[in-house]
Design a protein around this motif. Structure first.
Motif, PDB file in Angstrom:
ATOM      1  N   LEU A  58       0.863  -1.276  -0.074  1.00 31.67           N
ATOM      2  CA  LEU A  58      -0.033   0.077  -0.043  1.00 31.67           C
ATOM      3  C   LEU A  58       0.825   1.327  -0.149  1.00 31.67           C
ATOM      4  O   LEU A  58       0.508   2.091  -0.269  1.00 31.67           O
ATOM      5  CB  LEU A  58      -0.997  -0.047   1.013  1.00 31.67           C
ATOM      6  CG  LEU A  58      -2.000  -0.913   1.324  1.00 31.67           C
ATOM      7  CD1 LEU A  58      -2.802  -0.772   2.749  1.00 31.67           C
ATOM      8  CD2 LEU A  58      -3.084  -0.789  -0.094  1.00 31.67           C
ATOM      9  N   THR A  61       1.125   2.728  -3.368  1.00 24.43           N
ATOM     10  CA  THR A  61      -0.222   3.025  -4.027  1.00 24.43           C
ATOM     11  C   THR A  61      -0.959   4.425  -3.509  1.00 24.43           C
ATOM     12  O   THR A  61      -0.418   4.918  -2.356  1.00 24.43           O
ATOM     13  CB  THR A  61      -1.089   1.845  -3.543  1.00 24.43           C
ATOM     14  OG1 THR A  61      -1.529   1.805  -2.379  1.00 24.43           O
ATOM     15  CG2 THR A  61      -0.689   0.557  -4.028  1.00 24.43           C
ATOM     16  N   TYR A  63      -4.346   4.955  -1.845  1.00 25.91           N
ATOM     17  CA  TYR A  63      -5.378   4.211  -1.318  1.00 25.91           C
ATOM     18  C   TYR A  63      -6.219   5.070  -0.409  1.00 25.91           C
ATOM     19  O   TYR A  63      -5.551   5.411   0.540  1.00 25.91           O
ATOM     20  CB  TYR A  63      -4.829   2.858  -0.704  1.00 25.91           C
ATOM     21  CG  TYR A  63      -5.930   1.947  -0.137  1.00 25.91           C
ATOM     22  CD1 TYR A  63      -7.187   1.910  -0.902  1.00 25.91           C
ATOM     23  CD2 TYR A  63      -5.819   1.453   1.214  1.00 25.91           C
ATOM     24  CE1 TYR A  63      -8.023   1.006  -0.405  1.00 25.91           C
ATOM     25  CE2 TYR A  63      -6.812   0.371   1.565  1.00 25.91           C
ATOM     26  CZ  TYR A  63      -7.951   0.305   0.914  1.00 25.91           C
ATOM     27  OH  TYR A  63      -8.716  -0.499   1.330  1.00 25.91           O
ATOM     28  N   PRO A  69      -6.766   0.518  -4.434  1.00 23.47           N
ATOM     29  CA  PRO A  69      -5.561   0.945  -4.278  1.00 23.47           C
ATOM     30  C   PRO A  69      -5.273   1.088  -5.824  1.00 23.47           C
ATOM     31  O   PRO A  69      -5.003   0.250  -6.642  1.00 23.47           O
ATOM     32  CB  PRO A  69      -4.793   0.259  -3.365  1.00 23.47           C
ATOM     33  CG  PRO A  69      -5.394  -0.992  -3.429  1.00 23.47           C
ATOM     34  CD  PRO A  69      -6.518  -1.011  -3.441  1.00 23.47           C
ATOM     35  N   GLY A 285      -2.336   5.204   1.744  1.00 26.05           N
ATOM     36  CA  GLY A 285      -0.988   4.821   1.109  1.00 26.05           C
ATOM     37  C   GLY A 285      -0.040   5.878   1.676  1.00 26.05           C
ATOM     38  O   GLY A 285       1.053   5.104   1.960  1.00 26.05           O
TER      39      GLY A 285
END
Length: 317
Positions: A58, A61, A63, A69, A285
């Motif tokens: 994560l 990403t 998210y 995500p 994230g």
């Protein structure tokens, strides 16, 4: 000769059978051991290693919890280091807290341990009373009490006024003093390292202390020339534990500042800003990237402490 040969021949086939039986018993013991270890193994995989790997993914990403995500590569890390002034504020506040709180707490804990090691009456009672704040220090109730004590109409301001010291407002509303309240709270929870120091002091042979006395060494000389060098492994152990705990401190800052890290971000601990990013801004994230940054820093600082320990930590033969 026939009798000997017959006995040897009878013993021959039993050898492999005995080994097979021992091997079977060993495999059963191994299976039983893994059965008892299964809860711990499942816990590590499901509650520690699994979430860590998910957090690592994560961190690369974007998210927001509301959708899936999306991969952004190193964007979160780049934002941390180049485009987020509050991130660096939290780093500075946390670094100051760690550098000040850990030595103060350990010094205070060691001083109390040395005092108790002198054989005072009611040692068990003192040890329990001094250890109690460590059990309560990270609780929400104590943090709420601390906020009340250092508020503008709190007990600390009132007591200062009775002795002629006028404090303009409470400490928690003053950016110059707000962090000091958390430092005092951390020093107050000295019980855990104190008990460990006391155990270490009890392991120092009395013969060495008596020999130093015979040589004419005073109390200060005996402490720094005899006691402290023998106590350095215990000091190092407490240093590592308390340093990691200081990096991860969250509850006192969250309660005392009402979750804002104020005033003026003076109590914005790294963990508090991580919480704000993940659970208030829902930027999971970015929060994951911050979490891995903290993990790397704690690991690096711990490794540096272990590397430096060879120069000041003395282990007995």
């Amino acid at each position: 000769m026939a009798v000997v040969t017959g006995a040897a021949g009878a013993a021959g086939p039993a050898g492999p059978a005995a080994r097979d039986l021992a091997a079977a018993r060993g495999r059963r013991r191994t299976r039983v051991a893994y059965l008892f270890l299964a809860p711990w193994i499942l816990g590590v995989l499901g509650l520690t290693l699994g979430p860590m790997l998910a957090s690592l993914y994560l961190s690369f990403t974007d998210y927001r919890l509301s959708g899936a995500p999306s991969w952004v590569g190193l964007a979160n890390y780049q934002r941390m280091f180049t485009d987020d002034p509050r991130f660096w504020t939290s780093v500075g506040v946390t670094a100051r807290y760690v550098v000040l709180s850990v030595p103060l707490q350990l010094a205070f804990a060691l001083a109390i341990a040395v005092f108790l090691d002198r054989g005072v009456r009611g040692l068990a009672l003192y040890r329990s009373v001094y250890y109690l704040p460590s059990l309560l220090g990270s609780s929400v109730a104590v943090a709420v009490l601390w906020r009340r004590l250092f508020s503008s109409d709190g007990l600390v301001v009132d007591l200062a006024g009775t002795v002629g010291i006028q404090l303009s407002g409470g400490w928690i509303s003053d950016p110059e003093r707000a962090l000091d309240t958390l430092l005092v709270l951390n020093v107050w929870t000295f019980g855990s390292p104190m008990v460990i120091f006391l155990a270490g002091l009890r392991q120092i042979p009395d013969e060495l202390i008596e020999a130093a006395k015979v040589d004419g060494a005073g109390a200060v000389q005996r402490f720094f020339r005899v006691v402290f060098p023998l106590l350095t492994p215990v000091v190092f152990f407490n240093l590592i534990l308390q340093m990691i705990g200081a990096f991860q401190a969250f509850t006192p800052a969250y309660i005392v500042s009402a979750g804002t890290g104020g005033p003026a971000d003076s109590t914005l601990f790294y963990t508090l800003y991580l919480f704000q990013s993940g659970f208030q801004a829902f930027d999971m994230g970015y929060a994951s990237a911050m979490a891995w940054g903290l993990f790397i820093v704690i690991g690096a600082v711990t490794a540096l402490n272990f590397a430096a320990s060879r120069y000041w930590v003395h282990y007995g033969d």
